[in-house]
Design an enzyme around this catalytic site. Structure first.
Site, PDB file in Angstrom:
ATOM      1  N   LYS A   1       0.795  -0.914  -0.042  1.00  0.00           N
ATOM      2  CA  LYS A   1      -0.002  -0.050   0.001  1.00  0.00           C
ATOM      3  C   LYS A   1       0.763   1.221  -0.174  1.00  0.00           C
ATOM      4  CE  LYS A   1       0.848   1.641   4.358  1.00  0.00           C
ATOM      5  NZ  LYS A   1       1.358   2.806   4.756  1.00  0.00           N
TER       6      LYS A   1
ATOM      7  N   ASP B   1      -3.059  -1.318   9.795  1.00  0.00           N
ATOM      8  CA  ASP B   1      -3.120  -1.501   8.233  1.00  0.00           C
ATOM      9  C   ASP B   1      -3.772  -2.585   7.776  1.00  0.00           C
ATOM     10  OD1 ASP B   1      -1.884   1.117   8.112  1.00  0.00           O
ATOM     11  OD2 ASP B   1       0.197   0.263   7.821  1.00  0.00           O
TER      12      ASP B   1
END
Length: 281
Positions: free
Chosen positions: A11, A135
């Protein structure tokens, strides 16, 4: 089915704001995250005991590894017998601000749900993910999303897939804990305007989005490691629409529109080993 293989994407943070410290010790964040085509590959296989094998990347092989931690939490929570063999092919740089560990944990959760036919609903999967790391819920969702709370409140957004991204990680290590501990919220002068970014995403306006990339953690990490600013400047000189540090760093990414990404890649590869061309996905 005895085993399953999954691709687990890195990401990047298109924006990252820190709003304050919570009573539970975590920080309240407001961030837009995006998965990219730089991916680890994991394979999980039914076994009599838990084991972990890693190819590439210097990461823990014991219970400090959050992919293994995710596997054991899934087994304990849903009373699964036996163990699990986990194999990880690390392609995502380690300790880079790209959530390489979190995406592997998300892959393990997803893989166990499929492999053992648990048929868990999305909320149950996200609840497990949130127990593992901030996350991990986003890496369960993937794509483009607005993430709040400590990261567990995930709102999917319109896809930004296909846009070119250059990733460059300098050969330094950054402690996320140290970065957050040294963050002075009262001294932050420029914060992300996520309203603008959300409009850009809705209109697929990559040019305006790239001009509004802001990560408040740069105020801590860049003074510690000036090479981050150097990489940003190089990307901009080669025609990046915008460049920014991802997460707590030290990785930098630039958004490109054309073949100038190849020239920048070749230039940076002369100085750094971990440089990658990827796309948003």
């Amino acid at each position: 089915m005895k085993s399953i293989t999954l691709n687990c994407p890195a990401k990047i943070n298109l924006s990252l704001d820190i709003l304050g410290k919570r009573s539970d010790g975590y920080h309240e964040i407001d961030t837009i995250m995006q998965t990219i085509s730089l991916e680890d590959v994991i394979r999980i296989e039914k076994s009599n005991e838990f084991s972990l094998e890693v190819k590439g990347g210097d990461i823990p092989l014991d219970d400090r590894n959050i992919a293994l931690k995710a596997a054991k939490l899934m087994f304990d929570t849903y009373k699964i017998g036996g163990g699990l063999s986990v194999y990880i092919e690390k392609n995502i740089p380690v300790a880079a601000g790209l959530a390489g560990g979190s995406t592997d944990a998300a892959g393990v959760i997803e893989g166990i749900n499929t492999l053992y036919c648990l048929n868990l609903c999305k909320k149950d999967l996200m609840d497990i993910a949130a127990m593992i790391g901030s996350d991990v819920p986003f890496l369960m969702e993937k794509g483009t999303a607005l993430c709040k709370g400590r990261g567990e409140i995930v709102t999917p957004l319109k896809s930004m897939s296909g846009h070119l991204v250059l990733i460059a990680k300098p050969p330094i290590s950054v402690s996320t804990k140290e970065v957050f501990n040294n963050l002075k919220l009262e001294k932050i002068k420029k914060r992300p305007n996520n309203d603008i970014l959300l409009d850009c995403i809705d209109d697929n306006n990559i040019d305006l989005l790239s001009k509004n990339l802001v990560n408040v953690l740069e105020t801590v990490t860049i003074p510690m490691h000036r090479v981050i600013e150097d990489i940003k400047n190089i990307m901009n000189e080669f025609g990046a629409l915008g460049s920014i540090m991802s997460g707590s760093g030290p990785t930098v990414f630039g958004i490109f529109k054309d073949k100038s990404i190849d020239d920048c890649y070749n230039y940076l590869k002369g100085d750094f080993d971990e440089v990658y061309i990827a796309t948003m996905k």
